[in-house]
Design an enzyme around this catalytic site. Structure first.
Site, PDB file in Angstrom:
ATOM      1  N   ASP A  53       0.900  -1.452  -0.241  1.00  0.00           N
ATOM      2  CA  ASP A  53      -0.005  -0.093   0.378  1.00  0.00           C
ATOM      3  C   ASP A  53       1.139   1.108   0.093  1.00  0.00           C
ATOM      4  O   ASP A  53       0.440   2.155  -0.103  1.00  0.00           O
ATOM      5  CB  ASP A  53      -1.139   0.119   1.683  1.00  0.00           C
ATOM      6  N   SER A  54       2.045   1.388   0.291  1.00  0.00           N
ATOM      7  CA  SER A  54       2.610   2.424   0.030  1.00  0.00           C
ATOM      8  C   SER A  54       2.834   3.084  -1.459  1.00  0.00           C
ATOM      9  O   SER A  54       3.551   3.766  -1.499  1.00  0.00           O
ATOM     10  CB  SER A  54       5.059   1.708   0.060  1.00  0.00           C
ATOM     11  N   ASP A  92      -0.676  -5.614  -0.381  1.00  0.00           N
ATOM     12  CA  ASP A  92      -1.354  -5.376   0.708  1.00  0.00           C
ATOM     13  C   ASP A  92      -2.564  -5.406   1.189  1.00  0.00           C
ATOM     14  O   ASP A  92      -3.837  -4.807  -0.168  1.00  0.00           O
ATOM     15  CB  ASP A  92      -0.909  -3.966   0.942  1.00  0.00           C
ATOM     16  N   LYS A 122      -1.490  -9.419   3.121  1.00  0.00           N
ATOM     17  CA  LYS A 122      -0.627  -9.451   3.888  1.00  0.00           C
ATOM     18  C   LYS A 122      -1.219  -7.593   4.619  1.00  0.00           C
ATOM     19  O   LYS A 122      -2.548  -7.368   3.996  1.00  0.00           O
ATOM     20  CB  LYS A 122       0.634  -8.251   3.231  1.00  0.00           C
ATOM     21  N   GLU A 124      -1.714  -5.416   8.440  1.00  0.00           N
ATOM     22  CA  GLU A 124      -0.919  -5.285   9.262  1.00  0.00           C
ATOM     23  C   GLU A 124      -1.992  -5.358  10.447  1.00  0.00           C
ATOM     24  O   GLU A 124      -3.101  -5.055  10.842  1.00  0.00           O
ATOM     25  CB  GLU A 124      -0.350  -3.063   9.445  1.00  0.00           C
ATOM     26  N   GLU A 191       8.731  -4.196  10.633  1.00  0.00           N
ATOM     27  CA  GLU A 191       8.764  -3.192  10.073  1.00  0.00           C
ATOM     28  C   GLU A 191       9.879  -1.834  11.632  1.00  0.00           C
ATOM     29  O   GLU A 191       8.830  -1.256  12.540  1.00  0.00           O
ATOM     30  CB  GLU A 191       8.061  -2.591   9.843  1.00  0.00           C
TER      31      GLU A 191
END
Ligand code: KIV
Length: 273
Positions: A53-54, A92, A122, A124, A191
């Site tokens: 999602d970056s 993501d 993925k 978070e 991270e």
């Protein structure tokens, strides 16, 4: 096994990562958002490509990762998977695609798998997403966890500083790692946490850890591709190593192109019909 011009590639799967961890073989991962870059990274031998999602930051120009939508993640993943023969592709789950609850997380993970040819998702967070991780993996969808600095929670954290520096935070991150492993995650992104904490997590898990700003003891490393290629010299956090200086190379190439046009040096006879 898939073939490309007679060369045989063995597709990377969750099993590959598990074997790599057992053999202490490091995992190389990068982000990708488009077909051509994914193709080049795959040809270079990358093990895992994350449609992160970056892309909200480096592709769309947003301050945070929050604005990117499910439809946009699917659009970019479709482009990436078309360029990949060998690497495992993970997508993501974007902000608000799983925070509403387990059913929402499950439906959106399923949508990614059904519409994109991605190899997994993925998510978070630690304990608070454990039930979603369990339900998604029970449906046969590989899940990569992501703990430490989780950018979708930036407004809660208040800054992009490292996480896990205090004993209390370190304990919580370690606990989250164990919970995610137990819930079925096949690997974890760590991270921006202290290298010593990442080492402790890595040594205490059977699943591989992939670090970004988490030191050398993780089972693998991931960086955001435009960052490591030096596409934006203004963005220079400590954990990014520049393996190229593409900003300078692109600006120089485009300046030469403009110059040639202005001086009527392009196209020449050999480039004309
Ligand atoms: O979105 C992303 O690119 C990521 C990596 C930094 C791990 O989550």
């Amino acid at each position: 096994m898939s073939t490309n011009k007679g060369i045989q590639f063995r597709k990377v799967t969750t099993r590959t990562f598990s074997v790599m961890k057992q053999k202490s073989e490091k995992i190389a991962a990068l982000t990708a958002y488009d077909f051509i870059t994914a193709m080049l990274l795959d040809r270079s031998g990358i093990d895992l490509l994350l449609v992160g999602d970056s892309l909200a930051n480096v592709f769309q120009g947003n301050e945070t990762t929050l604005p990117v939508t499910m439809d946009e993640m699917i659009y970019h993943t479709k482009a990436v998977t078309k360029g990949v023969q060998r690497a495992m592709v993970i997508t993501d789950l974007p902000f608000m695609s799983y925070q509403l609850g387990v059913d929402d997380a499950f439906r959106n993970a399923g949508r990614i798998m059904k519409e994109t040819h991605s190899g997994g998702v993925k998510i978070e967070g630690g304990e608070r997403v454990a039930e979603s991780v369990r339900k998604i993996t029970n449906a046969g969808i590989p899940v990569m966890g992501h703990i430490g600095l989780t950018p979708q929670s930036i407004h809660q954290f208040g800054s992009y500083r490292e996480r896990g520096a205090s004993e209390e935070e370190a304990f919580e991150i370690f606990r989250d790692a164990k919970i995610l492993e137990e819930a079925g995650a096949f690997c974890l992104v760590l991270e921006k946490i202290p290298a010593s904490l990442a080492r402790k997590i890595t040594e205490n898990l059977k699943i591989p850890t992939i670090g970004i700003g988490a030191g050398v003891h993780c089972d693998g490393q991931i960086l955001v591709t435009p960052d490591m290629l030096g596409l934006n010299k203004e963005f220079q956090p400590r954990f990014v190593r520049h393996y190229a200086n593409l900003e300078e190379q692109i600006v120089s190439a485009i300046s030469n192109y403009i110059d040639d046009i202005k001086k009527a040096k392009f196209p020449d006879e050999s480039e004309s019909y």
